[in-house]
Write a protein that holds these residues in place. Structure first.
Motif, PDB file in Angstrom:
ATOM      1  N   ALA A  73       0.807  -1.184   0.028  1.00 47.86           N
ATOM      2  CA  ALA A  73       0.070  -0.148  -0.051  1.00 47.86           C
ATOM      3  C   ALA A  73       0.839   1.084   0.016  1.00 47.86           C
ATOM      4  CB  ALA A  73      -0.907   0.061   1.216  1.00 47.86           C
ATOM      5  N   ARG A  74       0.371   2.276  -0.792  1.00 49.32           N
ATOM      6  CA  ARG A  74       1.233   3.735  -0.556  1.00 49.32           C
ATOM      7  C   ARG A  74       1.224   3.835   0.876  1.00 49.32           C
ATOM      8  NH1 ARG A  74      -3.979   5.123  -1.555  1.00 49.32           N
ATOM      9  NH2 ARG A  74      -4.870   7.019  -0.503  1.00 49.32           N
ATOM     10  N   LEU A  75       2.562   4.506   1.169  1.00 52.46           N
ATOM     11  CA  LEU A  75       2.835   5.090   2.472  1.00 52.46           C
ATOM     12  C   LEU A  75       2.045   6.248   2.941  1.00 52.46           C
ATOM     13  CD1 LEU A  75       6.639   4.150   2.457  1.00 52.46           C
ATOM     14  CD2 LEU A  75       4.489   2.688   2.696  1.00 52.46           C
ATOM     15  N   ASN A  76       0.783   6.391   3.111  1.00 54.14           N
ATOM     16  CA  ASN A  76      -0.072   7.341   3.391  1.00 54.14           C
ATOM     17  C   ASN A  76      -0.517   6.992   4.845  1.00 54.14           C
ATOM     18  OD1 ASN A  76      -3.264   8.290   3.531  1.00 54.14           O
ATOM     19  ND2 ASN A  76      -2.170   9.586   1.889  1.00 54.14           N
ATOM     20  N   PRO A  77      -0.957   8.008   5.831  1.00 60.28           N
ATOM     21  CA  PRO A  77      -1.150   7.759   6.938  1.00 60.28           C
ATOM     22  C   PRO A  77      -2.602   6.871   7.215  1.00 60.28           C
ATOM     23  CG  PRO A  77      -0.729  10.018   6.799  1.00 60.28           C
ATOM     24  CD  PRO A  77      -0.583   9.484   5.374  1.00 60.28           C
ATOM     25  N   VAL A  78      -3.448   7.100   6.166  1.00 60.64           N
ATOM     26  CA  VAL A  78      -4.750   6.224   6.571  1.00 60.64           C
ATOM     27  C   VAL A  78      -4.633   4.794   6.065  1.00 60.64           C
ATOM     28  CG1 VAL A  78      -6.075   8.209   6.006  1.00 60.64           C
ATOM     29  CG2 VAL A  78      -5.636   6.544   4.182  1.00 60.64           C
ATOM     30  N   LYS A  79      -3.433   4.371   5.568  1.00 59.29           N
ATOM     31  CA  LYS A  79      -3.023   2.772   5.214  1.00 59.29           C
ATOM     32  C   LYS A  79      -2.496   2.088   6.221  1.00 59.29           C
ATOM     33  CE  LYS A  79      -4.229   2.856   0.958  1.00 59.29           C
ATOM     34  NZ  LYS A  79      -5.609   2.366   0.338  1.00 59.29           N
ATOM     35  N   GLY A  80      -2.509   2.782   7.527  1.00 61.57           N
ATOM     36  CA  GLY A  80      -2.187   1.943   8.651  1.00 61.57           C
ATOM     37  C   GLY A  80      -0.941   1.282   8.962  1.00 61.57           C
ATOM     38  N   HIS A  81       0.199   1.895   8.230  1.00 60.05           N
ATOM     39  CA  HIS A  81       1.480   1.244   8.390  1.00 60.05           C
ATOM     40  C   HIS A  81       2.023   1.230   9.944  1.00 60.05           C
ATOM     41  CE1 HIS A  81       1.201   1.973   3.808  1.00 60.05           C
ATOM     42  NE2 HIS A  81       1.819   0.963   3.746  1.00 60.05           N
ATOM     43  N   GLN A 144      -0.691 -11.816   4.580  1.00 59.62           N
ATOM     44  CA  GLN A 144      -0.574 -10.291   3.941  1.00 59.62           C
ATOM     45  C   GLN A 144      -1.613  -9.590   4.765  1.00 59.62           C
ATOM     46  OE1 GLN A 144      -2.189 -10.176  -0.029  1.00 59.62           O
ATOM     47  NE2 GLN A 144      -1.248  -7.997  -0.554  1.00 59.62           N
ATOM     48  N   VAL A 145      -1.369  -8.356   5.022  1.00 60.92           N
ATOM     49  CA  VAL A 145      -1.968  -7.304   5.823  1.00 60.92           C
ATOM     50  C   VAL A 145      -2.380  -6.261   5.124  1.00 60.92           C
ATOM     51  CG1 VAL A 145      -1.619  -5.825   7.825  1.00 60.92           C
ATOM     52  CG2 VAL A 145      -0.575  -7.955   7.873  1.00 60.92           C
ATOM     53  N   ASN A 146      -3.659  -5.838   5.533  1.00 58.09           N
ATOM     54  CA  ASN A 146      -4.272  -4.632   5.256  1.00 58.09           C
ATOM     55  C   ASN A 146      -4.907  -4.084   6.082  1.00 58.09           C
ATOM     56  OD1 ASN A 146      -6.325  -2.682   4.319  1.00 58.09           O
ATOM     57  ND2 ASN A 146      -5.838  -3.159   2.148  1.00 58.09           N
ATOM     58  N   ALA A 153     -11.289   0.665  -1.117  1.00 61.13           N
ATOM     59  CA  ALA A 153     -12.557   0.063  -1.780  1.00 61.13           C
ATOM     60  C   ALA A 153     -12.205  -1.590  -1.657  1.00 61.13           C
ATOM     61  CB  ALA A 153     -12.556   0.635  -3.192  1.00 61.13           C
ATOM     62  N   THR A 154     -11.780  -2.077  -2.804  1.00 58.98           N
ATOM     63  CA  THR A 154     -11.500  -3.511  -2.806  1.00 58.98           C
ATOM     64  C   THR A 154     -10.162  -3.502  -3.049  1.00 58.98           C
ATOM     65  OG1 THR A 154     -13.535  -4.367  -3.661  1.00 58.98           O
ATOM     66  CG2 THR A 154     -11.858  -5.872  -3.761  1.00 58.98           C
ATOM     67  N   SER A 155      -9.160  -4.087  -2.222  1.00 64.00           N
ATOM     68  CA  SER A 155      -7.886  -4.038  -2.281  1.00 64.00           C
ATOM     69  C   SER A 155      -7.404  -5.176  -3.403  1.00 64.00           C
ATOM     70  CB  SER A 155      -6.953  -4.519  -0.985  1.00 64.00           C
ATOM     71  OG  SER A 155      -5.590  -4.828  -1.403  1.00 64.00           O
ATOM     72  N   LEU A 156      -6.852  -4.745  -4.720  1.00 68.72           N
ATOM     73  CA  LEU A 156      -6.361  -5.760  -5.552  1.00 68.72           C
ATOM     74  C   LEU A 156      -5.251  -6.602  -5.199  1.00 68.72           C
ATOM     75  CD1 LEU A 156      -6.548  -3.514  -8.663  1.00 68.72           C
ATOM     76  CD2 LEU A 156      -8.283  -4.842  -7.981  1.00 68.72           C
ATOM     77  N   SER A 157      -4.336  -5.956  -4.163  1.00 70.35           N
ATOM     78  CA  SER A 157      -3.244  -6.718  -3.773  1.00 70.35           C
ATOM     79  C   SER A 157      -3.782  -7.970  -2.954  1.00 70.35           C
ATOM     80  CB  SER A 157      -2.441  -5.905  -2.759  1.00 70.35           C
ATOM     81  OG  SER A 157      -1.224  -6.490  -2.162  1.00 70.35           O
ATOM     82  N   LEU A 158      -4.806  -7.729  -2.001  1.00 69.16           N
ATOM     83  CA  LEU A 158      -5.444  -9.004  -1.365  1.00 69.16           C
ATOM     84  C   LEU A 158      -5.858 -10.029  -2.210  1.00 69.16           C
ATOM     85  CD1 LEU A 158      -7.457  -7.110   1.541  1.00 69.16           C
ATOM     86  CD2 LEU A 158      -5.211  -8.370   1.878  1.00 69.16           C
ATOM     87  N   PHE A 173     -12.390  -2.138   7.851  1.00 61.90           N
ATOM     88  CA  PHE A 173     -12.831  -0.755   6.993  1.00 61.90           C
ATOM     89  C   PHE A 173     -12.989  -1.230   5.558  1.00 61.90           C
ATOM     90  CE2 PHE A 173     -11.636   2.778   4.623  1.00 61.90           C
ATOM     91  CZ  PHE A 173     -12.441   3.822   5.124  1.00 61.90           C
ATOM     92  N   GLY A 174     -13.895  -0.111   5.024  1.00 55.61           N
ATOM     93  CA  GLY A 174     -14.118  -0.074   3.537  1.00 55.61           C
ATOM     94  C   GLY A 174     -14.443  -1.327   2.805  1.00 55.61           C
ATOM     95  N   GLY A 175     -13.614  -1.836   1.720  1.00 57.18           N
ATOM     96  CA  GLY A 175     -14.297  -3.014   1.106  1.00 57.18           C
ATOM     97  C   GLY A 175     -13.477  -4.393   1.792  1.00 57.18           C
ATOM     98  N   ASN A 176     -12.810  -4.261   2.875  1.00 57.07           N
ATOM     99  CA  ASN A 176     -11.962  -5.453   3.290  1.00 57.07           C
ATOM    100  C   ASN A 176     -12.996  -6.405   3.668  1.00 57.07           C
ATOM    101  OD1 ASN A 176      -9.388  -4.416   2.849  1.00 57.07           O
ATOM    102  ND2 ASN A 176      -9.151  -3.587   5.115  1.00 57.07           N
ATOM    103  N   PRO A 177     -14.107  -6.135   4.493  1.00 57.06           N
ATOM    104  CA  PRO A 177     -15.008  -7.187   4.911  1.00 57.06           C
ATOM    105  C   PRO A 177     -15.575  -7.865   3.940  1.00 57.06           C
ATOM    106  CG  PRO A 177     -15.108  -5.154   6.319  1.00 57.06           C
ATOM    107  CD  PRO A 177     -14.386  -4.903   5.387  1.00 57.06           C
ATOM    108  N   GLY A 178     -15.662  -7.178   2.685  1.00 55.03           N
ATOM    109  CA  GLY A 178     -16.430  -7.889   1.384  1.00 55.03           C
ATOM    110  C   GLY A 178     -15.314  -8.927   0.848  1.00 55.03           C
ATOM    111  N   VAL A 179     -14.071  -8.805   1.227  1.00 54.57           N
ATOM    112  CA  VAL A 179     -12.986  -9.726   0.448  1.00 54.57           C
ATOM    113  C   VAL A 179     -12.693 -10.847   1.562  1.00 54.57           C
ATOM    114  CG1 VAL A 179     -10.637  -9.861  -0.276  1.00 54.57           C
ATOM    115  CG2 VAL A 179     -11.994  -8.047  -0.950  1.00 54.57           C
TER     116      VAL A 179
END
Length: 249
Positions: A73-81, A144-146, A153-158, A173-179
């Protein structure tokens, strides 16, 4: 909003790639009846040979006996790294031999490097940067972690990881529970909770039977729901249904 009005006025149907994306559209004023949720699909990742996997482990500095936990994931605060690195600390303190690999670039790089130094886990956290091809990393990944808590939305990496049978630990969060379906292809934890993330990782890494079950489940669910072919058929069906309705009135 203006976007909602335009969509209602000129669109016969709208595709949302996740339940969360559907809700975002509804929040702008879009008629829920116009929205169809069609989850993303991806081409499967090629499984590498034994020697190729050994080369990949060497490329990312993974030693014999180490498990690999990755986040793409991009190194953005909301990505939870930050929570990923704090969870790494707890996992390593447990005595588990693991390498935590972060693939991506962004404005948080300096802060995240500093955090890994402060926590004393820098030798077990790898900042891999932007990867043109994630296949080598995914091929050596055990979990793998998200950890997103924004813009997911829906993580293509997942999905790509699932094609290789990689279990995932993800935020709610977001689309994770759908995957991710709990106890079938992964574990869902509260967002912004490093302890819960760590506990889920430890629970998987210390339970080979559960790991094996989730690996099998990941592949099964990928083939059932997330292949590029499945997505194409669903989109085709969506358009045919619109045509049967006679298009925009």
């Amino acid at each position: 909003t203006i976007n909602g009005w335009i969509n209602n006025r000129y669109c016969d149907g709208i595709i949302a790639v996740a339940g969360a994306a559907r809700q975002n559209l509804i929040d702008t004023g879009v008629d829920p009846n116009k929205i169809t949720v069609l989850l993303n699909g991806v081409k499967s990742v090629t499984e590498l040979s034994g020697p190729e996997k050994s080369a990949a482990r060497k490329q990312f500095g993974v030693y014999d006996g180490q498990k690999v936990i990755s986040i793409v994931a991009r190194l953005n605060p909301v990505k939870g790294h930050e929570y990923f690195i704090r969870a790494a600390k707890k996992v390593l303190d447990r005595g588990i031999q693991a390498k935590f690999i972060i693939a991506g670039t962004g404005e948080m790089l300096g802060r995240l490097r500093q955090l890994s130094l402060e926590l004393g886990v820098d030798s077990n956290v790898v900042f891999a940067g932007f990867l043109e091809d994630v296949a080598p990393l995914l091929n050596i990944t055990d979990i793998q972690v998200n950890a997103s808590f924004g813009t997911e939305a829906t993580s293509l990496s997942l999905l790509e990881g699932m094609s290789l049978g990689i279990p995932a630990v993800v935020s709610d969060f977001g689309g994770n529970p759908g995957v991710i379906t709990p106890e079938k292809n992964g574990i869902i934890v509260p967002q912004r909770d490093a302890d819960a993330l760590a506990d889920a990782l430890i629970g998987l890494l210390e339970n080979e039977q559960l790991m094996s079950a989730l690996k099998n489940g990941a592949k099964e669910i990928y083939h059932e729901k997330f292949t590029a072919e499945v997505m194409s058929r669903k989109i085709e069906s969506f358009y045919f249904k619109l045509l049967e309705k006679g298009g925009h009135q």
